[in-house]
Write a protein that holds these residues in place. Structure first.
Motif, PDB file in Angstrom:
ATOM      1  N   TRP A  15       0.852  -1.174   0.000  1.00  0.00           N
ATOM      2  CA  TRP A  15       0.000   0.000   0.000  1.00  0.00           C
ATOM      3  C   TRP A  15       0.892   1.229   0.000  1.00  0.00           C
ATOM      4  CZ3 TRP A  15      -0.405  -4.018   3.453  1.00  0.00           C
ATOM      5  CH2 TRP A  15      -1.541  -4.832   3.336  1.00  0.00           C
ATOM      6  N   VAL A  16       0.289   2.356  -0.318  1.00  0.00           N
ATOM      7  CA  VAL A  16       0.951   3.640  -0.157  1.00  0.00           C
ATOM      8  C   VAL A  16       0.364   4.265   1.105  1.00  0.00           C
ATOM      9  CG1 VAL A  16       1.308   5.935  -1.110  1.00  0.00           C
ATOM     10  CG2 VAL A  16       1.321   3.934  -2.616  1.00  0.00           C
ATOM     11  N   LEU A  17       1.240   4.584   2.051  1.00  0.00           N
ATOM     12  CA  LEU A  17       0.742   5.111   3.319  1.00  0.00           C
ATOM     13  C   LEU A  17       1.680   6.137   3.906  1.00  0.00           C
ATOM     14  CD1 LEU A  17       2.459   3.685   5.869  1.00  0.00           C
ATOM     15  CD2 LEU A  17       1.167   1.699   5.138  1.00  0.00           C
ATOM     16  N   ILE A  18       1.115   6.953   4.792  1.00  0.00           N
ATOM     17  CA  ILE A  18       1.889   7.894   5.600  1.00  0.00           C
ATOM     18  C   ILE A  18       1.808   7.395   7.023  1.00  0.00           C
ATOM     19  CG2 ILE A  18       2.068  10.270   6.420  1.00  0.00           C
ATOM     20  CD1 ILE A  18       0.791  11.180   3.825  1.00  0.00           C
ATOM     21  N   ALA A  19       2.955   7.094   7.621  1.00  0.00           N
ATOM     22  CA  ALA A  19       2.946   6.458   8.940  1.00  0.00           C
ATOM     23  C   ALA A  19       4.223   6.789   9.691  1.00  0.00           C
ATOM     24  CB  ALA A  19       2.818   4.946   8.794  1.00  0.00           C
ATOM     25  N   PRO A  20       4.161   6.797  11.023  1.00  0.00           N
ATOM     26  CA  PRO A  20       5.383   6.958  11.825  1.00  0.00           C
ATOM     27  C   PRO A  20       6.245   5.703  11.705  1.00  0.00           C
ATOM     28  CG  PRO A  20       3.506   6.495  13.236  1.00  0.00           C
ATOM     29  CD  PRO A  20       2.950   6.713  11.864  1.00  0.00           C
ATOM     30  N   GLU A  21       7.538   5.863  11.936  1.00  0.00           N
ATOM     31  CA  GLU A  21       8.452   4.734  11.779  1.00  0.00           C
ATOM     32  C   GLU A  21       8.088   3.564  12.675  1.00  0.00           C
ATOM     33  OE1 GLU A  21      12.508   5.815  12.213  1.00  0.00           O
ATOM     34  OE2 GLU A  21      12.498   7.288  10.586  1.00  0.00           O
ATOM     35  N   ALA A  22       7.557   3.850  13.869  1.00  0.00           N
ATOM     36  CA  ALA A  22       7.223   2.785  14.811  1.00  0.00           C
ATOM     37  C   ALA A  22       6.173   1.836  14.257  1.00  0.00           C
ATOM     38  CB  ALA A  22       6.728   3.376  16.132  1.00  0.00           C
ATOM     39  N   ALA A  23       5.372   2.314  13.311  1.00  0.00           N
ATOM     40  CA  ALA A  23       4.305   1.479  12.763  1.00  0.00           C
ATOM     41  C   ALA A  23       4.824   0.458  11.766  1.00  0.00           C
ATOM     42  CB  ALA A  23       3.247   2.350  12.110  1.00  0.00           C
ATOM     43  N   ILE A  24       5.967   0.732  11.161  1.00  0.00           N
ATOM     44  CA  ILE A  24       6.446  -0.131  10.070  1.00  0.00           C
ATOM     45  C   ILE A  24       7.849  -0.660  10.320  1.00  0.00           C
ATOM     46  CG2 ILE A  24       4.955   0.882   8.316  1.00  0.00           C
ATOM     47  CD1 ILE A  24       7.254   2.702   7.500  1.00  0.00           C
ATOM     48  N   ASP A  25       8.267  -0.681  11.584  1.00  0.00           N
ATOM     49  CA  ASP A  25       9.562  -1.271  11.896  1.00  0.00           C
ATOM     50  C   ASP A  25       9.600  -2.719  11.446  1.00  0.00           C
ATOM     51  OD1 ASP A  25      10.665   0.970  12.987  1.00  0.00           O
ATOM     52  OD2 ASP A  25      10.143   0.478  15.062  1.00  0.00           O
ATOM     53  N   PRO A  26      10.719  -3.194  10.895  1.00  0.00           N
ATOM     54  CA  PRO A  26      10.799  -4.588  10.447  1.00  0.00           C
ATOM     55  C   PRO A  26      10.636  -5.551  11.616  1.00  0.00           C
ATOM     56  CG  PRO A  26      12.969  -3.543  10.442  1.00  0.00           C
ATOM     57  CD  PRO A  26      11.975  -2.458  10.675  1.00  0.00           C
ATOM     58  N   GLU A  61      -4.353   3.566  14.300  1.00  0.00           N
ATOM     59  CA  GLU A  61      -5.593   3.758  13.559  1.00  0.00           C
ATOM     60  C   GLU A  61      -5.254   3.996  12.093  1.00  0.00           C
ATOM     61  OE1 GLU A  61      -9.579   6.576  13.999  1.00  0.00           O
ATOM     62  OE2 GLU A  61      -7.650   7.291  14.734  1.00  0.00           O
ATOM     63  N   VAL A  62      -6.065   3.451  11.189  1.00  0.00           N
ATOM     64  CA  VAL A  62      -5.814   3.588   9.756  1.00  0.00           C
ATOM     65  C   VAL A  62      -6.994   4.289   9.096  1.00  0.00           C
ATOM     66  CG1 VAL A  62      -5.323   2.380   7.594  1.00  0.00           C
ATOM     67  CG2 VAL A  62      -4.461   1.460   9.763  1.00  0.00           C
ATOM     68  N   LYS A  63      -6.710   5.405   8.451  1.00  0.00           N
ATOM     69  CA  LYS A  63      -7.712   6.123   7.677  1.00  0.00           C
ATOM     70  C   LYS A  63      -7.336   6.037   6.205  1.00  0.00           C
ATOM     71  CE  LYS A  63     -10.174   7.813  11.115  1.00  0.00           C
ATOM     72  NZ  LYS A  63     -11.584   7.408  11.353  1.00  0.00           N
ATOM     73  N   ALA A  64      -8.309   5.742   5.360  1.00  0.00           N
ATOM     74  CA  ALA A  64      -8.033   5.558   3.939  1.00  0.00           C
ATOM     75  C   ALA A  64      -8.715   6.632   3.104  1.00  0.00           C
ATOM     76  CB  ALA A  64      -8.492   4.176   3.488  1.00  0.00           C
ATOM     77  N   PHE A  65      -7.943   7.230   2.196  1.00  0.00           N
ATOM     78  CA  PHE A  65      -8.497   8.152   1.216  1.00  0.00           C
ATOM     79  C   PHE A  65      -8.566   7.422  -0.117  1.00  0.00           C
ATOM     80  CE2 PHE A  65      -7.325  11.120  -2.276  1.00  0.00           C
ATOM     81  CZ  PHE A  65      -8.564  11.711  -2.405  1.00  0.00           C
ATOM     82  N   HIS A  66      -9.735   7.432  -0.733  1.00  0.00           N
ATOM     83  CA  HIS A  66      -9.914   6.662  -1.961  1.00  0.00           C
ATOM     84  C   HIS A  66     -10.705   7.466  -2.978  1.00  0.00           C
ATOM     85  CE1 HIS A  66     -10.466   3.247  -4.608  1.00  0.00           C
ATOM     86  NE2 HIS A  66     -11.764   3.437  -4.593  1.00  0.00           N
ATOM     87  N   GLU A  67     -10.207   7.473  -4.198  1.00  0.00           N
ATOM     88  CA  GLU A  67     -10.924   8.061  -5.318  1.00  0.00           C
ATOM     89  C   GLU A  67     -11.003   7.030  -6.434  1.00  0.00           C
ATOM     90  OE1 GLU A  67      -8.949  11.613  -6.556  1.00  0.00           O
ATOM     91  OE2 GLU A  67     -10.169  12.906  -5.274  1.00  0.00           O
ATOM     92  N   GLU A  68     -12.076   7.090  -7.206  1.00  0.00           N
ATOM     93  CA  GLU A  68     -12.211   6.172  -8.330  1.00  0.00           C
ATOM     94  C   GLU A  68     -11.133   6.452  -9.375  1.00  0.00           C
ATOM     95  OE1 GLU A  68     -16.099   6.327  -9.931  1.00  0.00           O
ATOM     96  OE2 GLU A  68     -17.107   5.752  -8.058  1.00  0.00           O
ATOM     97  N   ARG A  69     -10.757   5.379 -10.058  1.00  0.00           N
ATOM     98  CA  ARG A  69      -9.775   5.465 -11.154  1.00  0.00           C
ATOM     99  C   ARG A  69      -8.459   6.068 -10.682  1.00  0.00           C
ATOM    100  NH1 ARG A  69     -14.656   6.947 -13.066  1.00  0.00           N
ATOM    101  NH2 ARG A  69     -14.177   9.166 -12.806  1.00  0.00           N
ATOM    102  N   ARG A  83      -5.611   3.586  -3.013  1.00  0.00           N
ATOM    103  CA  ARG A  83      -5.884   4.249  -1.737  1.00  0.00           C
ATOM    104  C   ARG A  83      -4.610   4.852  -1.138  1.00  0.00           C
ATOM    105  NH1 ARG A  83      -8.427  -0.127   2.030  1.00  0.00           N
ATOM    106  NH2 ARG A  83      -6.726  -1.318   1.064  1.00  0.00           N
ATOM    107  N   LEU A  84      -4.798   5.922  -0.391  1.00  0.00           N
ATOM    108  CA  LEU A  84      -3.719   6.525   0.389  1.00  0.00           C
ATOM    109  C   LEU A  84      -4.082   6.349   1.856  1.00  0.00           C
ATOM    110  CD1 LEU A  84      -1.111   8.185   0.568  1.00  0.00           C
ATOM    111  CD2 LEU A  84      -2.522  10.256   0.447  1.00  0.00           C
ATOM    112  N   LEU A  85      -3.248   5.605   2.590  1.00  0.00           N
ATOM    113  CA  LEU A  85      -3.545   5.284   3.979  1.00  0.00           C
ATOM    114  C   LEU A  85      -2.784   6.205   4.924  1.00  0.00           C
ATOM    115  CD1 LEU A  85      -3.407   1.358   3.873  1.00  0.00           C
ATOM    116  CD2 LEU A  85      -5.322   2.884   3.358  1.00  0.00           C
ATOM    117  N   PHE A  86      -3.481   6.684   5.949  1.00  0.00           N
ATOM    118  CA  PHE A  86      -2.885   7.511   6.986  1.00  0.00           C
ATOM    119  C   PHE A  86      -2.906   6.704   8.284  1.00  0.00           C
ATOM    120  CE2 PHE A  86      -4.183  10.425   3.777  1.00  0.00           C
ATOM    121  CZ  PHE A  86      -3.280  11.481   3.821  1.00  0.00           C
ATOM    122  N   VAL A  87      -1.738   6.501   8.870  1.00  0.00           N
ATOM    123  CA  VAL A  87      -1.598   5.646  10.053  1.00  0.00           C
ATOM    124  C   VAL A  87      -1.146   6.510  11.230  1.00  0.00           C
ATOM    125  CG1 VAL A  87      -0.370   3.665  11.035  1.00  0.00           C
ATOM    126  CG2 VAL A  87      -1.033   3.660   8.618  1.00  0.00           C
TER     127      VAL A  87
END
Length: 272
Positions: A15-26, A61-69, A83-87
């Protein structure tokens, strides 16, 4: 983001998302990678998307922005999920509260182990809430506790919960003021004009903070909190928050970006 699981046993996706590093640590182990999953919204009880980080130590928390096409170019590939996800960080106690209140009504105030309370056949990931860091320590803010031998038992305490929520409201008010965020009737003007001359009454801030916190608690509890804060009922609708006003005149991407920036200030939900 690539590699996070989505639901129980689902294949990795991206996905394409905006998130703090703590959310996606390996992950430290193969079975502890970040997990996207649906849980009950603590306000409505409806399915809502959340993210547990590696090892389920923190909830987001995950908020999704979605537009058609809409799609994304990622490297040399096209990602059809546009979708663009905000975490943003989420206090797990709010979700646990939903189950504590439910158990209190069904069991008539009976003390129970937490792992027998935070269960949901429709949302099998819900027990992971108890794995989040410091939950066992801070659960005392919303429950009465008994210890028998080596086992602890809990039941919902509305009195302690209201005291805890009032603290959240006060933290929110402090953050709003320190970041010069106007919340009164002239909030729209302050959204576009950085004017330090605009001032709001203390009640405006408390009422606005109550509204933000109410997005994470059941309606009945929100009403009780309103009384606990000593706020009179409004005869006319409260002024729309700046973000809601912007939704009428600005692009959805801008609105979501502003909401994300606001959450980055840690005032909607603050971990104890």
């Amino acid at each position: 983001m690539r590699g996070a699981r989505s639901g129980q046993g689902a294949a990795p996706a991206q996905w394409v998302l905006i998130a703090p590093e703590a959310a996606i640590d390996p992950p430290k182990t193969l079975d502890s990678e970040p997990l996207f999953t649906k849980l009950r919204n603590p306000s409505t009880g409806e399915a809502t998307l959340y993210l547990f980080n590696s090892g389920a130590q923190q909830l987001f928390e995950v908020k999704a922005f979605h537009e058609e096409r809409r799609s994304w170019f990622i490297g040399q590939t096209v990602q059809q999920d546009g979708r663009l996800l905000f975490v943003t960080p989420m206090d797990p106690l709010f979700l646990i509260l939903y189950y504590l209140i439910k158990a209190d009504k069904e069991q008539q105030g009976k003390f129970q182990p937490l792992d027998q309370v935070v269960l949901d056949s429709e949302y099998p990931s819900c027990p992971l809430l108890l794995k989040c860091a410091d939950v066992k320590q801070y659960i005392q803010h919303v429950t009465e506790e008994k210890e028998i031998g080596s086992q602890k038992f809990h039941k919902y305490s509305q009195e302690k919960t209201l005291k805890w929520l009032k603290k959240k409201v006060n933290q929110t008010v402090k953050a709003l003021k320190s970041n010069n965020i106007s919340v009164g009737e002239r909030a729209l003007a302050s959204t576009f004009i950085n004017s330090k001359q605009i001032t709001d009454a203390q009640e405006d801030y408390v009422r606005y903070a109550h509204g933000l916190i109410s997005e994470y608690i059941p309606e009945d509890l929100s009403k009780e909190l309103l009384k606990y804060l000593g706020l009179p009922e409004l005869r006319s609708p409260a002024p729309e928050p700046p973000v809601k006003i912007l939704q009428l005149i600005a692009s959805p991407v801008l609105v979501l970006w502003l909401r994300f920036k606001a959450k980055a200030l840690n005032f909607p939900v603050c971990t104890s």
